[in-house]
Scaffold this motif. Structure first.
Motif, PDB file in Angstrom:
ATOM      1  N   GLY A  67     -13.597  19.768 -13.740  1.00 16.25           N
ATOM      2  CA  GLY A  67     -13.694  18.905 -15.416  1.00 16.25           C
ATOM      3  C   GLY A  67     -13.027  17.961 -14.368  1.00 16.25           C
ATOM      4  N   ASP A  68     -12.493  17.079 -15.500  1.00 17.75           N
ATOM      5  CA  ASP A  68     -11.336  15.918 -14.745  1.00 17.75           C
ATOM      6  C   ASP A  68     -10.732  15.785 -14.043  1.00 17.75           C
ATOM      7  N   LEU A  69      -9.909  17.132 -13.831  1.00 15.05           N
ATOM      8  CA  LEU A  69      -9.372  17.201 -12.245  1.00 15.05           C
ATOM      9  C   LEU A  69     -10.054  17.232 -11.044  1.00 15.05           C
ATOM     10  N   GLN A  70      -9.516  16.332 -10.026  1.00 18.14           N
ATOM     11  CA  GLN A  70     -10.283  16.058  -9.180  1.00 18.14           C
ATOM     12  C   GLN A  70      -8.685  16.803  -7.649  1.00 18.14           C
ATOM     13  N   ILE A  71     -10.213  17.767  -7.560  1.00 21.16           N
ATOM     14  CA  ILE A  71      -8.703  18.230  -6.073  1.00 21.16           C
ATOM     15  C   ILE A  71      -8.615  18.069  -5.114  1.00 21.16           C
ATOM     16  N   PRO A  72      -6.920  17.984  -4.995  1.00 20.47           N
ATOM     17  CA  PRO A  72      -6.264  17.191  -3.989  1.00 20.47           C
ATOM     18  C   PRO A  72      -6.103  17.965  -2.491  1.00 20.47           C
ATOM     19  N   PHE A  73      -5.610  17.618  -1.287  1.00 17.30           N
ATOM     20  CA  PHE A  73      -5.435  18.407  -0.856  1.00 17.30           C
ATOM     21  C   PHE A  73      -4.155  19.137  -0.800  1.00 17.30           C
ATOM     22  N   PRO A  74      -3.978  19.991  -0.389  1.00 19.93           N
ATOM     23  CA  PRO A  74      -5.191  21.729   0.491  1.00 19.93           C
ATOM     24  C   PRO A  74      -5.624  22.493   0.496  1.00 19.93           C
ATOM     25  N   PHE A  75      -5.794  21.947  -1.614  1.00 20.69           N
ATOM     26  CA  PHE A  75      -6.166  23.221  -2.086  1.00 20.69           C
ATOM     27  C   PHE A  75      -7.812  22.774  -2.622  1.00 20.69           C
TER      28      PHE A  75
ATOM     29  N   SER B 262       1.243  15.192  -5.861  1.00 28.33           N
ATOM     30  CA  SER B 262       1.081  15.004  -4.263  1.00 28.33           C
ATOM     31  C   SER B 262       1.455  16.016  -3.549  1.00 28.33           C
ATOM     32  N   ASP B 263       2.693  16.506  -4.598  1.00 28.63           N
ATOM     33  CA  ASP B 263       3.642  17.747  -4.347  1.00 28.63           C
ATOM     34  C   ASP B 263       3.765  18.735  -4.772  1.00 28.63           C
ATOM     35  N   GLY B 264       2.325  19.020  -5.653  1.00 27.99           N
ATOM     36  CA  GLY B 264       2.468  20.208  -6.302  1.00 27.99           C
ATOM     37  C   GLY B 264       1.917  20.739  -7.564  1.00 27.99           C
ATOM     38  N   LEU B 265       1.856  21.298  -8.725  1.00 25.98           N
ATOM     39  CA  LEU B 265       0.620  20.712  -9.738  1.00 25.98           C
ATOM     40  C   LEU B 265       1.437  21.565 -10.695  1.00 25.98           C
ATOM     41  N   LEU B 266       1.326  21.163 -12.170  1.00 22.49           N
ATOM     42  CA  LEU B 266       1.513  21.102 -13.074  1.00 22.49           C
ATOM     43  C   LEU B 266       0.758  22.864 -13.972  1.00 22.49           C
ATOM     44  N   VAL B 267       2.010  23.066 -14.662  1.00 18.11           N
ATOM     45  CA  VAL B 267       0.498  24.982 -14.843  1.00 18.11           C
ATOM     46  C   VAL B 267       1.053  25.115 -16.154  1.00 18.11           C
ATOM     47  N   ASP B 268       0.154  25.766 -17.149  1.00 16.55           N
ATOM     48  CA  ASP B 268       0.953  25.824 -18.422  1.00 16.55           C
ATOM     49  C   ASP B 268       1.411  27.999 -18.240  1.00 16.55           C
ATOM     50  N   PHE B 269       1.673  28.254 -19.050  1.00 15.93           N
ATOM     51  CA  PHE B 269       2.227  29.776 -19.371  1.00 15.93           C
ATOM     52  C   PHE B 269       1.091  30.382 -18.611  1.00 15.93           C
ATOM     53  N   PRO B 270       1.010  32.172 -17.337  1.00 11.68           N
ATOM     54  CA  PRO B 270       0.007  32.855 -17.495  1.00 11.68           C
ATOM     55  C   PRO B 270      -0.077  33.609 -19.457  1.00 11.68           C
ATOM     56  N   GLY B 271      -1.276  33.465 -19.159  1.00 11.63           N
ATOM     57  CA  GLY B 271      -2.133  34.191 -20.218  1.00 11.63           C
ATOM     58  C   GLY B 271      -1.675  33.612 -21.948  1.00 11.63           C
ATOM     59  N   SER B 272      -1.747  32.225 -21.423  1.00 14.63           N
ATOM     60  CA  SER B 272      -1.254  31.408 -22.788  1.00 14.63           C
ATOM     61  C   SER B 272      -2.601  31.142 -22.724  1.00 14.63           C
ATOM     62  N   SER B 273      -2.640  31.458 -24.214  1.00 15.04           N
ATOM     63  CA  SER B 273      -3.429  31.157 -25.763  1.00 15.04           C
ATOM     64  C   SER B 273      -3.754  29.194 -25.457  1.00 15.04           C
ATOM     65  N   PRO B 274      -5.926  29.365 -25.689  1.00 17.75           N
ATOM     66  CA  PRO B 274      -5.392  27.905 -26.397  1.00 17.75           C
ATOM     67  C   PRO B 274      -4.316  26.954 -27.381  1.00 17.75           C
TER      68      PRO B 274
ATOM     69  N   LEU C 194       0.841  -1.352   0.006  1.00 14.87           N
ATOM     70  CA  LEU C 194       0.085   0.214  -0.435  1.00 14.87           C
ATOM     71  C   LEU C 194       0.461   1.093   0.199  1.00 14.87           C
ATOM     72  N   GLN C 195       2.183   1.019   0.248  1.00 15.54           N
ATOM     73  CA  GLN C 195       2.941   1.950   0.037  1.00 15.54           C
ATOM     74  C   GLN C 195       2.587   2.488  -0.583  1.00 15.54           C
ATOM     75  N   GLU C 196       2.359   2.269  -2.579  1.00 17.69           N
ATOM     76  CA  GLU C 196       2.498   3.586  -3.325  1.00 17.69           C
ATOM     77  C   GLU C 196       1.406   4.353  -2.938  1.00 17.69           C
ATOM     78  N   GLN C 197       0.656   3.607  -2.258  1.00 12.15           N
ATOM     79  CA  GLN C 197      -0.808   5.239  -2.622  1.00 12.15           C
ATOM     80  C   GLN C 197      -0.014   6.599  -1.543  1.00 12.15           C
ATOM     81  N   HIS C 198       1.189   7.019  -1.062  1.00 10.41           N
ATOM     82  CA  HIS C 198       1.344   7.732  -0.549  1.00 10.41           C
ATOM     83  C   HIS C 198       2.073   8.626  -2.084  1.00 10.41           C
ATOM     84  N   GLN C 199       2.003   8.371  -2.838  1.00 12.17           N
ATOM     85  CA  GLN C 199       3.185   8.810  -4.024  1.00 12.17           C
ATOM     86  C   GLN C 199       1.775  10.395  -4.756  1.00 12.17           C
ATOM     87  N   LEU C 200       0.727   9.260  -4.141  1.00  7.58           N
ATOM     88  CA  LEU C 200      -0.562   9.742  -5.137  1.00  7.58           C
ATOM     89  C   LEU C 200      -1.724  11.498  -4.065  1.00  7.58           C
TER      90      LEU C 200
END
Length: 636
Positions: free
Chosen positions: A42-50, A90-102, A25-31
């Motif tokens: 949408g398809d994104l589950q909001i994780p703690f602490p967000f 679990s330790d961060g988030l992947l973001v796009d460049f600010p003000g990016s077009s679609p 079960l230790q693999e769960q720590h990565q999630l």
């Protein structure tokens, strides 16, 4: 006679295999764990602490509040900037460049991402930067050139940009720097990918690590939780759960719930305590089996020690040859080192002792108290599952005997989930030392030695990939991982011990072929700062002499030697062009290098007996598998 440390090592390795199931079960720590309201956008589950709704906030800090636009697009607001979130970790988030077009842009202006970091967010060192139109290629790092960095449309780029730089390198970019720091090298644009630990595939975007300030972290962790330091945020921390527990680790979040395997299924919290008789029965069985297992192991070891040697299994007259070519490096021979012992040997893992650093970890040079020279491979694990995987790989490697693999001496597991592997370190240093004249190496390698090292390295990689099952791949081949013995033969080290199952197979094999092509070019040019597209253009255009190492004295070499250099350069080019997509295998590369090596007209008198035996037959695999210098002894 069996040493106490050897016995302890054997039992430790065996017990880790015995207990692996109970820790699956230790693999769960990565999630990432969901927040208290189990919100989604949408398809994104909001994780703690967000959180989206402030009533779902788990921490007093409002900085973790997110916005969901049209129920499909998730945004993080920092100051006046808004960053679209592409993925959550679990330790961060992947973001796009600010003000990016679609529409995705292949590269961005160096000033398009000005975020410097704050008390809660920082640029993660997991980011790999692709740089464009640089005037100075000295900043380009070869260690990231084997990573697949997808194009805007998601298709594989079959390699990397003309120049790439991993932020984990820290030699040019440091925490607190903007991406505009690369403008001093004449670069005009950049792209960013995140490459998670143990992966070889990049995801477009910029990863931000999150944390809470240490000065406000008192009482923030739940019972059975503990504080861990953030890597890119000064004085930033997060919480994690102890072994045997699962959750976000925070007192105001889900905390830490006990986890176990019960009735062949995963059980958490209150379910762990239901049907107590069954739990007690399992505990009793485990309590009885564990000591019985240890006693049985001890009896088996004593039996092996006292068992007489069968006639014909070992000829005393061949004792010298036996110890020089086949030394039984099994678990019973594995020495357990203490962390203090290795820390002292490496001068507290000082940067001056660092030999090489990459995706597979960092290797330091050291000297033990008895004067023995060692190389300490620091494998950065994150949880107990990683430690178990490394110990399993150690057992596999102890059964492989090959003159071109660095001799494994032992390990240390005192440092949480960061095991330390100890190898014998030859006096001649590394191939990188010789090619770049580092570490006090003043004698340059002539072409004959470079060709022999290349053939030996390719041959041992082919042996591991085609003769061992399951196959073993290096995953991060570079000149710093190739040790050089007194007779200038190669000793390969630094194998990837934390490779997930989905990375194995032809994909990782292709990575090794591509990386070997980079090493071959480095041997020819005497430098690892080559601009690969320019180098390939020179080779195609018949201008190889413009990139050849001056210490090879290319124009003073006889014609057959120049032809050899040109042939190896052509092979290196094919590794780079066709190795990445699997069209060229390690077997083919090794076979060609061995053929070139055997045709060397001045090599006959210099070739040692081991090389003669290894390269004596037409079939490469037959040569290697029949040679006394390469043996695989699977453990039963």
């Amino acid at each position: 006679m069996l040493h106490l440390s050897s016995l302890a090592s054997f039992l430790l390795l065996s017990l880790f295999k015995f207990l692996t199931v109970s820790h699956s079960l230790q693999e769960q720590h990565q999630l990432p764990q969901p927040n208290l309201c189990h919100e989604k956008c949408g398809d994104l589950q909001i994780p703690f602490p967000f959180h989206l709704n402030k009533s779902c906030s788990s921490l007093s800090d409002d900085v973790f509040h997110l916005s969901c636009l049209n129920s499909t697009s998730l945004f993080l607001n920092i100051g006046s900037e808004s960053y679209r979130i592409l993925e959550l970790f679990s330790d961060g988030l992947l973001v796009d460049f600010p003000g990016s077009s679609p529409h995705c842009r292949q590269y961005n202006d160096l000033n398009s991402f000005d975020f410097l970091g704050n008390d809660h967010f920082g640029l993660s060192a997991d980011n790999v930067i692709g740089l464009y139109d640089c005037e100075d290629s000295s900043l380009c790092k070869t260690e990231c050139e084997t990573i697949d960095l997808p194009n805007c449309d998601g298709s594989e780029s079959h390699g990397s940009p003309a120049c790439c730089y991993p932020l984990s390198d820290h030699s040019l970019w440091r925490l607190g720097d903007k991406f505009s720091v690369f403008s001093k090298f004449g670069c005009r644009g950049f792209s960013s990918w995140v490459v998670q630990r143990g992966s070889n595939l990049g995801k477009r975007g910029v990863k931000l690590e999150w944390a809470v300030p240490r000065n406000s972290s008192k009482g923030v962790c739940a019972t059975n939780g503990y504080i861990i330091n953030a890597t890119s945020i000064q004085a930033g921390v997060r919480c994690a759960c102890q072994d045997g527990f699962i959750g976000d680790g925070f007192a105001t979040g889900e905390g830490c719930t006990i986890s176990c395997i019960k009735d062949r299924r995963e059980a958490y919290g209150d379910d762990f305590f239901k049907k107590g008789h069954s739990s007690k029965r399992l505990a009793v069985i485990a309590g009885v089996l564990a000591p019985l297992f240890i006693i049985a192991s001890l009896i088996a070891l004593l039996y092996l020690l006292k068992r007489p040697v069968k006639p014909g299994t070992f000829d005393p007259a061949q004792k010298v040859q036996f110890h020089s070519t086949i030394s039984f490096r099994k678990a019973s021979k594995t020495q357990l080192f203490t962390y203090h012992e290795l820390e002292e040997a490496t001068k507290a893992f000082d940067d001056d002792q660092k030999l090489v650093s990459g995706n597979n970890g960092t290797i330091y040079a050291g000297v033990l108290g008895d004067g023995s020279h060692i190389a300490v491979h620091k494998v950065d694990g994150e949880h107990e599952k990683d430690l178990i995987q490394v110990l399993s790989q150690i057992e596999t490697f102890s059964a492989i005997l090959h003159r071109n693999i660095a001799r494994f001496l032992g390990c240390c597991i005192d440092l949480a989930y960061t095991p330390l592997l100890v190898y014998e370190y030859p006096a001649n240093g590394t191939l990188e030392d010789h090619l770049h004249q580092k570490g006090g190496q003043h004698v340059a390698l002539d072409w004959y030695k470079r060709l022999s090292i290349a053939a030996e390295t390719a041959s041992v990689l082919a042996f591991l990939q085609y003769e061992i099952f399951p196959p073993i791949f290096h995953c991060d081949l570079k000149s710093g991982y190739i040790f050089i013995n007194d007779d200038f033969s190669s000793k390969l080290s630094g194998f990837g011990l934390l490779v997930s199952s989905h990375e194995e197979g032809s994909r990782v094999q292709s990575t090794d072929v591509y990386a070997l092509g980079v090493v071959l070019l480095e041997m020819i040019a005497g430098s690892n700062c080559l601009d690969l597209p320019i180098a390939l253009q020179k080779i195609r255009g018949g201008k190889l002499e413009e990139i050849v190492d001056p210490l090879l004295y290319y124009h003073e070499q006889p014609s057959y030697r120049r032809e050899q250099i040109e042939t190896v350069a052509d092979l290196a080019m094919r590794c780079l062009l066709f190795g990445g997509d699997g069209k060229l295998g390690m077997y083919d590369v090794a076979k060609e290098l061995v053929h070139i090596r055997r045709e060397s007209s001045d090599g006959g008198s210099k070739r040692g007996p081991a090389l003669e035996e290894t390269f004596s037959n037409s079939s490469l695999l037959q040569m290697i598998s029949m040679s006394p210098d390469s043996t695989y002894m699977p453990k039963h």
